[in-house]
Design an enzyme around this catalytic site. Structure first.
Site, PDB file in Angstrom:
ATOM      1  N   ASN A   1       0.852  -1.183   0.000  1.00 39.85           N
ATOM      2  CA  ASN A   1       0.000   0.000   0.000  1.00 39.85           C
ATOM      3  C   ASN A   1       0.895   1.242   0.000  1.00 39.85           C
ATOM      4  O   ASN A   1       1.469   1.596   1.022  1.00 39.85           O
ATOM      5  CB  ASN A   1      -0.907  -0.018   1.249  1.00 39.85           C
ATOM      6  CG  ASN A   1      -1.807   1.201   1.331  1.00 39.85           C
ATOM      7  OD1 ASN A   1      -1.931   1.950   0.363  1.00 39.85           O
ATOM      8  ND2 ASN A   1      -2.436   1.393   2.479  1.00 39.85           N
ATOM      9  N   TRP A   2       0.987   1.869  -1.181  1.00 38.44           N
ATOM     10  CA  TRP A   2       1.890   3.028  -1.293  1.00 38.44           C
ATOM     11  C   TRP A   2       1.246   4.318  -0.792  1.00 38.44           C
ATOM     12  O   TRP A   2       1.875   5.386  -0.818  1.00 38.44           O
ATOM     13  CB  TRP A   2       2.336   3.199  -2.749  1.00 38.44           C
ATOM     14  CG  TRP A   2       3.199   2.076  -3.255  1.00 38.44           C
ATOM     15  CD1 TRP A   2       3.682   1.017  -2.532  1.00 38.44           C
ATOM     16  CD2 TRP A   2       3.681   1.882  -4.596  1.00 38.44           C
ATOM     17  NE1 TRP A   2       4.423   0.176  -3.332  1.00 38.44           N
ATOM     18  CE2 TRP A   2       4.443   0.687  -4.610  1.00 38.44           C
ATOM     19  CE3 TRP A   2       3.547   2.598  -5.795  1.00 38.44           C
ATOM     20  CZ2 TRP A   2       5.058   0.199  -5.758  1.00 38.44           C
ATOM     21  CZ3 TRP A   2       4.163   2.114  -6.950  1.00 38.44           C
ATOM     22  CH2 TRP A   2       4.911   0.930  -6.924  1.00 38.44           C
ATOM     23  N   LYS A   3      -0.010   4.230  -0.395  1.00 41.34           N
ATOM     24  CA  LYS A   3      -0.755   5.383   0.128  1.00 41.34           C
ATOM     25  C   LYS A   3      -0.602   6.606  -0.793  1.00 41.34           C
ATOM     26  O   LYS A   3      -0.615   6.439  -2.015  1.00 41.34           O
ATOM     27  CB  LYS A   3      -0.310   5.675   1.566  1.00 41.34           C
ATOM     28  CG  LYS A   3      -0.380   4.418   2.443  1.00 41.34           C
ATOM     29  CD  LYS A   3      -0.317   4.691   3.906  1.00 41.34           C
ATOM     30  CE  LYS A   3      -0.351   3.374   4.669  1.00 41.34           C
ATOM     31  NZ  LYS A   3      -0.526   3.501   6.091  1.00 41.34           N
TER      32      LYS A   3
ATOM     33  N   HIS B   1      -9.894   1.243   4.765  1.00 42.06           N
ATOM     34  CA  HIS B   1      -8.632   1.459   5.469  1.00 42.06           C
ATOM     35  C   HIS B   1      -8.869   2.426   6.635  1.00 42.06           C
ATOM     36  O   HIS B   1      -9.672   3.365   6.511  1.00 42.06           O
ATOM     37  CB  HIS B   1      -7.582   2.026   4.505  1.00 42.06           C
ATOM     38  CG  HIS B   1      -6.207   2.002   5.090  1.00 42.06           C
ATOM     39  ND1 HIS B   1      -5.796   2.928   6.011  1.00 42.06           N
ATOM     40  CD2 HIS B   1      -5.171   1.149   4.926  1.00 42.06           C
ATOM     41  CE1 HIS B   1      -4.553   2.647   6.383  1.00 42.06           C
ATOM     42  NE2 HIS B   1      -4.154   1.568   5.732  1.00 42.06           N
TER      43      HIS B   1
ATOM     44  N   GLU C   1      -7.278   4.849   7.701  1.00 40.33           N
ATOM     45  CA  GLU C   1      -7.055   6.263   7.383  1.00 40.33           C
ATOM     46  C   GLU C   1      -8.290   6.857   6.708  1.00 40.33           C
ATOM     47  O   GLU C   1      -8.592   8.030   6.896  1.00 40.33           O
ATOM     48  CB  GLU C   1      -5.801   6.414   6.513  1.00 40.33           C
ATOM     49  CG  GLU C   1      -4.536   6.222   7.360  1.00 40.33           C
ATOM     50  CD  GLU C   1      -3.350   5.624   6.613  1.00 40.33           C
ATOM     51  OE1 GLU C   1      -3.371   5.587   5.377  1.00 40.33           O
ATOM     52  OE2 GLU C   1      -2.406   5.169   7.299  1.00 40.33           O
TER      53      GLU C   1
ATOM     54  N   GLU D   1      -5.802  -4.881  10.646  1.00 45.14           N
ATOM     55  CA  GLU D   1      -4.819  -3.824  10.858  1.00 45.14           C
ATOM     56  C   GLU D   1      -5.156  -3.061  12.135  1.00 45.14           C
ATOM     57  O   GLU D   1      -5.985  -2.125  12.102  1.00 45.14           O
ATOM     58  CB  GLU D   1      -4.863  -2.839   9.690  1.00 45.14           C
ATOM     59  CG  GLU D   1      -4.517  -3.443   8.354  1.00 45.14           C
ATOM     60  CD  GLU D   1      -3.921  -2.396   7.436  1.00 45.14           C
ATOM     61  OE1 GLU D   1      -2.721  -2.487   7.164  1.00 45.14           O
ATOM     62  OE2 GLU D   1      -4.625  -1.472   7.030  1.00 45.14           O
TER      63      GLU D   1
ATOM     64  N   GLY E   1       1.794   2.541  10.900  1.00 45.11           N
ATOM     65  CA  GLY E   1       2.740   3.644  10.765  1.00 45.11           C
ATOM     66  C   GLY E   1       3.373   4.099  12.068  1.00 45.11           C
ATOM     67  O   GLY E   1       3.953   5.179  12.139  1.00 45.11           O
TER      68      GLY E   1
ATOM     69  N   SER F   1       2.841  -1.700  10.627  1.00 46.66           N
ATOM     70  CA  SER F   1       4.273  -1.677  10.951  1.00 46.66           C
ATOM     71  C   SER F   1       4.993  -2.979  10.608  1.00 46.66           C
ATOM     72  O   SER F   1       5.858  -3.429  11.353  1.00 46.66           O
ATOM     73  CB  SER F   1       4.479  -1.312  12.419  1.00 46.66           C
ATOM     74  OG  SER F   1       4.071   0.023  12.646  1.00 46.66           O
TER      75      SER F   1
ATOM     76  N   GLY G   1       2.685  -1.010   4.397  1.00 48.01           N
ATOM     77  CA  GLY G   1       2.689   0.394   3.991  1.00 48.01           C
ATOM     78  C   GLY G   1       4.127   0.868   3.789  1.00 48.01           C
ATOM     79  O   GLY G   1       4.740   0.632   2.742  1.00 48.01           O
ATOM     80  N   GLY G   2       4.676   1.508   4.812  1.00 47.52           N
ATOM     81  CA  GLY G   2       6.039   2.063   4.735  1.00 47.52           C
ATOM     82  C   GLY G   2       7.078   1.079   4.201  1.00 47.52           C
ATOM     83  O   GLY G   2       7.930   1.438   3.386  1.00 47.52           O
TER      84      GLY G   2
HETATM   85  P1  PGA Z   1       2.447   0.606   7.741  1.00 49.05           P
HETATM   86  O1  PGA Z   1       1.016   0.783   7.050  1.00 49.05           O
HETATM   87  O2  PGA Z   1       3.009  -0.711   7.239  1.00 49.05           O
HETATM   88  O3  PGA Z   1       3.238   1.780   7.277  1.00 49.05           O
HETATM   89  O4  PGA Z   1       2.218   0.568   9.200  1.00 49.05           O
HETATM   90  C1  PGA Z   1       0.140  -0.284   6.888  1.00 49.05           C
HETATM   91  C2  PGA Z   1      -1.120   0.199   6.250  1.00 49.05           C
HETATM   92  O5  PGA Z   1      -1.803   1.021   6.823  1.00 49.05           O
HETATM   93  O6  PGA Z   1      -1.456  -0.104   5.126  1.00 49.05           O
END
Ligand code: PGA
Length: 247
Positions: free
Chosen positions: A8-10, A93, A95, A161, A167, A203, A232-233
């Protein structure tokens, strides 16, 4: 069963940085037998769809509209995403729930719209730190699932999640994840009458996070009921993501 890895590159990369990363993925994952789903932002989807045509890499969006077409300024249709060659879409998600006020009811409509257009939803669910501390994790997950599942088909993936792990560098404990995934699978089986895959997100990184009593993400290897990861990251660095995909 082979694991699924969702990148997930957001909204982290602009168009040219997204293309550069996609080209790196194409090189490093050449001939991979892993099931890898890449979710860039909307701007990069068209070009990356062309780029991935000859690869086994799959493409997903990070959200979609409940409508197929019409006067809905700013929305992106699930039908148009499918036409572009996408197979998946991340929905619900945390977010989007947190910053865009998405409710379980809206997410349910998005799942129905995505499935009607043969996209496989990756439904994200998870509890906040407050909910976890007050012992409400299962209650919260159960409500999220029950509402999201109304009238939907079993062709979906669930990403557990925990909101407090996204994050933050705080990884959930392996034993906890094992138990929660079992719980999620039970609810899914009861309502959808079929087994669904449950992946973990929050994470996911190769560096063992501070405060995690296990051996970080490597400790997840022994968990039952874990069908993959949503990253994500850690998916923004090709070499790191490649290693995560070997887990
Ligand atoms: P993260 O994000 O790996 O940076 O914690 C995961 C996500 O929300 O997709």
């Amino acid at each position: 069963m082979s694991k699924i890895f969702v990148a997930n590159w957001k909204m982290q990369l602009d168009y040219s940085a997204s293309l550069a990363l996609a080209r790196d993925y194409k090189k490093i994952f050449k001939g991979t037998s892993r099931e890898i789903i890449v979710c860039p932002d909307f701007l990069a989807l068209s070009k990356i769809s062309e780029l991935f045509k000859t690869t086994k890499l799959r493409l997903g969006a990070q959200d979609c509209s409940i409508s197929e077409s019409g006067a809905y300024t700013g929305e992106v249709s699930p039908k148009h995403l499918k036409n572009l060659g996408l197979s998946y879409v991340i929905l619900g998600h945390s977010e989007r729930r947190q910053y865009f006020a998405e409710t379980d009811e809206l997410i349910n409509k998005k799942i129905i719209a995505a499935q009607a257009n043969r996209l496989i939803p990756i439904l994200c669910i998870g509890e906040t730190l407050e909910e976890k501390k007050s012992g409400k994790t299962k209650e919260v997950l159960s409500k999220q699932l029950t509402t999201a599942f109304k009238g939907v088909k079993p062709s979906l993936i669930i990403a557990y999640e925990p909101v407090w792990a996204i994050g933050t560098g705080k990884l959930a404990e392996a034993e906890e994840v094992e138990e929660i995934h079992k719980f999620i699978k039970e609810i899914a089986r009861q309502i959808l009458k079929k087994a669904v895959k449950v992946i973990y997100g929050g994470s996911v990184s190769l560096i063992p996070p501070a405060g995690n009593s296990g051996s970080g993400i490597k400790g997840f290897k022994k968990i039952k009921n874990l069908d993959g990861f949503l990253v994500g990251g850690g998916s923004l660095k090709t070499a790191e993501f490649y290693k995560i995909c070997q887990l």
